[in-house]
Design an enzyme around this catalytic site. Structure first.
Site, PDB file in Angstrom:
ATOM      1  CG  LEU A 195      -1.699  -1.238   1.551  1.00  0.00           C
ATOM      2  CD1 LEU A 195      -2.577  -1.020   2.772  1.00  0.00           C
ATOM      3  CD2 LEU A 195      -2.553  -1.626   0.342  1.00  0.00           C
ATOM      4  CE  LYS A 223      11.641   8.970  12.279  1.00  0.00           C
ATOM      5  NZ  LYS A 223      12.516   9.843  11.472  1.00  0.00           N
TER       6      LYS A 223
HETATM    7  N1  HSE Z   1      11.267  12.652   7.512  1.00  0.00           N
HETATM    8  C1  HSE Z   1      12.027  11.615   8.126  1.00  0.00           C
HETATM    9  C2  HSE Z   1      13.446  12.112   8.325  1.00  0.00           C
HETATM   10  C3  HSE Z   1      12.026  10.389   7.263  1.00  0.00           C
HETATM   11  O1  HSE Z   1      13.794  13.174   7.785  1.00  0.00           O
HETATM   12  O2  HSE Z   1      14.186  11.490   9.027  1.00  0.00           O
HETATM   13  C4  HSE Z   1      12.404   9.151   7.990  1.00  0.00           C
HETATM   14  O3  HSE Z   1      11.533   8.847   9.034  1.00  0.00           O
END
Ligand code: HSE
Length: 437
Positions: free
Chosen positions: A12, A208
């Site tokens: 997806l 994260k």
């Molecule tokens: N936008 C994220 C970064 C991509 O720049 O690290 C990876 O998660």
């Protein structure tokens, strides 16, 4: 090679990571099959941009714009969710789990907001959710912390886990380029989120970090408890002053175990330029994990981009393929700890955080100013590490202080008093500092 039938994957999303996943699986299909014990085949693709996908895959695989059709296809074993976002992605993932499919996702925002619920639904349906690509792109940090460091009581995790902001800070420092210009380049290279404010405001790091902290400490995912501040307030002068003092500015995600709880914070941070983390540049990511048995470990690699992220997605597909036939009770728990063994440790508010500081202020260049400022520090039990004064002309001076580790609430009270002094010309610029010792 095993006699087992190929595992059937529904893909997806066919953007930066989706197309990378297709390419890696195709290019390395033989090696991957030898590792997984059976072939892995993408049998359906769903994407909004059908023509973009068909240009790459031709008519080898049917491409549709109907995500639900793929999610409900009874012949599919694993759904790989690479559409991003939280609303539609949540519905799609839950529908896939309820249809008995394993899910591989790179979607950190989805897990930061709904991970606890999603893992519960997965367990109820005896299927797996794998998410290596959600944190630090190609670095196998989830597997490393969850499995490789499973013997340890983890003490802290500190990482550069947003490629875009690290790229921006690196280019600002190395080339003296303006913020906006570098951001555009990061978007062109496919590092940035669809909404790049997530990258520069610290939100992506907070997503994260909330996942990493959960795996490190055995707590539920608690994104809304993460303190986060981005890099938009960083000026060239701070980059230069930090450098002059032997430090480098990085956007860090920090999770630290304290006696009374856990600190979860994201902010620009001065770190000593002798530390390896200080030398992680461009879109590279690095995560430092400290455990009581192993000591300090550092994981380094590309944190964003098409094939680096696909590397993690494909690793998850292989992992799920290998465990597909295993008894669900004996699989590795999603969040490292058994679901009924998660603890509700207190997440400390930022006022209770303990960290060092860089402070920059413009003051009148006259007698007694430094004495007044240092008296306020002393009154709050705050200890100065070092200080630089630069005369700026017009009877003004710039003062830069580095402050030893102190409690944030004391620092904030001291700053309020300093800003109230007649001699202090503007708001005090505060950037946190970590020695990483
Ligand atoms: N936008 C994220 C970064 C991509 O720049 O690290 C990876 O998660």
């Amino acid at each position: 090679m095993s006699h087992l039938q190929a595992i059937r994957v529904g893909l997806l999303g066919f953007g930066v990571v989706g197309s990378g996943t297709w390419n890696v699986l195709r290019r390395n299909s033989n090696e991957i099959a030898r590792r997984a014990g059976r072939r892995i085949e993408i049998v359906r693709i769903a994407t909004r941009t059908i023509s973009k996908a068909t240009n790459v895959v031709g008519d080898s695989v049917p491409v549709t714009s109907d995500l639900m059709e793929v999610v409900r296809d009874p012949s599919i074993d694993i759904v790989v969710e690479l559409i991003g976002g939280t609303n539609l992605a949540k519905d799609i993932v839950i529908e896939a789990l309820k249809n008995g499919k394993h899910v591989v996702t790179a979607n950190k925002a989805l897990l930061a907001h709904h991970g606890n619920e999603i893992f519960k639904i997965a367990s109820e349906n005896k299927v797996m959710v794998a998410f290596e690509a959600a944190v630090a792109g190609g670095i196998p940090i989830i597997k490393s912390v969850r499995e490789g460091l499973t013997a340890n009581r983890i003490q802290s995790v500190a990482g550069i886990i947003n490629g875009t902001s690290n790229f921006i800070l690196s280019e600002m420092r190395e080339k003296g380029l303006a913020f906006e210009e570098v951001l555009k380049e990061a978007q062109r290279l496919g590092y940035a989120e669809a909404d790049p404010t997530f990258d520069i405001e610290g939100v992506d790091v907070a997503h994260k970090l909330s996942i990493l902290a959960s795996i490190a400490f055995g707590v539920p995912i608690q994104f809304d408890r993460v303190f986060s501040e981005g890099i938009t307030q960083i000026e060239q002068e701070d980059v230069v002053q930090a450098e002059r003092l032997g430090y480098r500015l990085k956007l860090l995600g920090i999770a630290t175990r304290r006696e009374n709880g856990i600190e979860l914070r994201v902010h620009p941070t001065l770190i000593p330029n002798s530390k390896m983390l200080a030398n992680v540049n461009g879109a590279m990511n690095a995560v430092m994990v400290r455990g009581d048995a192993v000591g300090e470990t550092l994981f380094y690699g590309p944190g964003a981009g098409s094939e680096p992220t696909a590397s993690a997605v494909v690793a998850d597909i292989v992992d799920v393929t290998r465990l597909h036939t295993a008894d669900p009770e004996h699989r590795v728990p999603h969040l490292a700890f058994q679901p009924d063994a998660l603890e509700d440790y207190k997440i400390l508010p930022i006022e209770e955080a303990q960290t060092g500081y860089y402070l920059r202020m413009t003051v009148k260049d006259q007698k007694g100013v430094l004495a007044d400022v240092s008296r306020i520090f002393a009154d709050h039990g705050i200890s100065i590490n070092s200080m630089i004064q630069d005369n700026k002309g017009n009877n003004l001076a710039s003062l830069v202080f580095l402050i030893h580790q102190t409690i944030e609430a004391s620092m904030q009270r001291a700053i309020q008093q300093i800003e109230a002094l007649d001699s202090v010309q503007n708001a005090v610029k505060l950037i946190r500092l970590e020695t990483l010792e």
